[in-house]
Design a protein around this motif. Structure first.
Motif, mmCIF file in Angstrom:
data_model
loop_
_atom_site.group_PDB
_atom_site.id
_atom_site.type_symbol
_atom_site.label_atom_id
_atom_site.label_comp_id
_atom_site.label_asym_id
_atom_site.label_seq_id
_atom_site.Cartn_x
_atom_site.Cartn_y
_atom_site.Cartn_z
ATOM 1 N N THR A 14 22.410 -15.692 21.642
ATOM 2 C CA THR A 14 22.514 -15.764 20.877
ATOM 3 C C THR A 14 23.469 -14.260 20.327
ATOM 4 O OG1 THR A 14 20.428 -13.723 20.515
ATOM 5 C CG2 THR A 14 19.413 -16.248 20.298
ATOM 6 N N ARG A 78 25.154 -20.474 12.942
ATOM 7 C CA ARG A 78 24.059 -19.730 13.436
ATOM 8 C C ARG A 78 23.366 -21.280 14.266
ATOM 9 N NH1 ARG A 78 22.438 -13.822 14.237
ATOM 10 N NH2 ARG A 78 23.020 -13.731 12.114
ATOM 11 N N ASN A 79 22.992 -20.613 14.763
ATOM 12 C CA ASN A 79 22.334 -21.607 16.369
ATOM 13 C C ASN A 79 22.904 -22.674 15.818
ATOM 14 O OD1 ASN A 79 19.812 -20.026 15.293
ATOM 15 N ND2 ASN A 79 19.742 -20.713 14.063
ATOM 16 N N PRO A 80 22.922 -23.124 17.777
ATOM 17 C CA PRO A 80 23.599 -22.158 18.158
ATOM 18 C C PRO A 80 25.207 -21.181 17.903
ATOM 19 C CG PRO A 80 25.057 -23.964 19.212
ATOM 20 C CD PRO A 80 23.816 -24.104 17.753
ATOM 21 N N ASP A 81 24.935 -19.795 18.187
ATOM 22 C CA ASP A 81 25.666 -18.718 17.784
ATOM 23 C C ASP A 81 27.532 -18.430 18.111
ATOM 24 O OD1 ASP A 81 23.225 -18.033 16.098
ATOM 25 O OD2 ASP A 81 23.106 -15.524 17.281
#
Length: 187
Positions: A14, A78-81
């Motif tokens: 992250t 974001r998510n994955p960053d």
């Protein structure tokens, strides 16, 4: 009976975990994976300093927001960053005031300046442009040292080229701003 072993997958990092590391060196985080970067050249650093100085003077004089430089981390996903290292950016005070408690910038800058390096590929440059526009960046200046020109992108399809004899405007992102392209490339 055969036992199958599932392939090991790399754990995605992250942005917060990246910020906590001390020894990664210059890098970006792309889809949760660290991607090392080569330090910029002397020439590249000079162009970044010129642009930063010119923008900073204008932005401060007009109380418009913040100018940042030096491979500033900007979340583009974001998510994955995904965190991109930006050469120079301008962010309006309104956008800046909406940032969260993160180390890296989690709100979109209004203007991003990317200075091309010899190792940049066209496909990775286009990918970065896609990411920037997807988060709400309004203007990207792509500085091309080899042609001594600046490409101003409003989107992937709205682009103008400014050559060494032109003035580069700030458009509605920096109303009233203009700089001679030659000043960006001054030694």
């Amino acid at each position: 009976m055969t036992t199958r072993i599932a392939p090991q997958t790399e754990r995605m990092m992250t942005g917060e975990e990246l910020a906590a590391l001390n020894d990664t060196g210059l890098c970006e985080l792309v889809a949760g994976s660290i991607v090392p970067m080569t330090p910029t050249s002397d020439e590249h650093g000079g162009y970044a300093a010129n642009i930063t100085s010119i923008l900073l003077s204008f932005v401060r004089a007009h109380g418009l927001g913040k100018v940042r430089s030096g491979e500033v981390g900007v979340y583009t996903r974001r998510n994955p960053d995904t965190i991109r290292a930006v050469d120079v950016l301008f962010i309006s005070q309104d956008r800046y005031d909406r940032r969260g408690e993160t180390v890296f910038l989690d709100v979109p800058p209004d203007l991003i300046v990317e200075i091309l390096s010899p190792g940049n590929t066209w496909s990775e440059t286009i990918q970065k442009l896609r990411e920037y526009f997807s988060i709400g960046v309004r203007l990207v200046w792509l500085v091309n040292p080899s042609s001594r020109s600046v490409f101003a992108y409003r989107s992937l399809t709205d682009v103008r080229e400014f050559t060494i004899d032109d003035d580069l405007p700030g458009d509605d992102v920096l109303p009233g701003f203009s700089v001679a392209v030659r000043d960006i490339f001054a030694d």
